[in-house]
Design an enzyme around this catalytic site. Sequence first.
Site, PDB file in Angstrom:
ATOM      1  N   ILE A  75       0.885  -1.160   0.000  1.00 13.91           N
ATOM      2  CA  ILE A  75       0.000   0.000   0.000  1.00 13.91           C
ATOM      3  C   ILE A  75       0.928   1.215   0.000  1.00 13.91           C
ATOM      4  CG2 ILE A  75      -0.211  -0.173   2.513  1.00 13.91           C
ATOM      5  CD1 ILE A  75      -2.955   1.124   2.283  1.00 13.91           C
ATOM      6  N   SER A  76       0.760   2.070  -0.974  1.00 11.16           N
ATOM      7  CA  SER A  76       1.745   3.122  -1.241  1.00 11.16           C
ATOM      8  C   SER A  76       1.839   4.150  -0.123  1.00 11.16           C
ATOM      9  CB  SER A  76       1.405   3.843  -2.552  1.00 11.16           C
ATOM     10  OG  SER A  76       1.487   2.960  -3.640  1.00 11.16           O
ATOM     11  N   GLN A  77       2.978   4.804  -0.076  1.00 10.80           N
ATOM     12  CA  GLN A  77       3.241   5.900   0.854  1.00 10.80           C
ATOM     13  C   GLN A  77       2.131   6.952   0.736  1.00 10.80           C
ATOM     14  OE1 GLN A  77       6.830   7.835  -0.285  1.00 10.80           O
ATOM     15  NE2 GLN A  77       6.779   9.359   1.350  1.00 10.80           N
TER      16      GLN A  77
END
Length: 225
Positions: A75-77
């Site tokens: 899950i991206s930054q």
Amino acid sequence: MHGEVVRAVKESKRSKRSRFLRDAMVDVQIAGRGIRSRRVLLAMRQVPREVFLGRRFAEAAYEDSAVPIPKGQTISQPYIVARMLEAAAIAKSERVLEIGAGSGYLAALAAKLGREVCALERHEALVERARSRLRHLGCRNVDVRHGDGTAGWPEGGQFDVILVSAAGAETPAVLKTQLTLLGRLVIPIGDPNGVQWLTKLTREPDGSFIEERIEEVRFVPLISG
């Protein structure tokens, strides 16, 4: 898994600490780093990121980093998610296609901004996981399906915005055909194991594309099949 999702959603709704950490994330990591879109900032205050993580990583929900989810995905930054959404400039009336739905977090945010979100995920095990979380958060305008993101969603017609949450050496040509005139496509372009640039392509009225590099990023590879 159903019980885990219900517990996570209920705990998030009750938790003052969660709201405090989410607001701090937005103030420091996102607005503090130059994101100005009020609609994006509001959406990120509203969507509980911890719901989209497994229990093992829930404490890391509001840290300034990507977090692992099953099947070797992430899950991206938060800042990069906000950067993608701000670049896409999603209007309330617009339809959005997301490639690489993963946990469903970006789809939940896009659902706050647009009229309809269609999300594709190549890992079937993640599809129901994302659906369950989105359903329990009340995201009724999102459709998550199992499929090959490099082929897009041809039966869905054209989309005003396409968000790609995986990196390729180039933009799949078929995705360009599924973008409306004046539509925006945001995708990481570059070596999947090296330097990548978050890139925005805008489809001009004559069908040509204007390309804009936004900033250097690192995403998982965009894989066909």
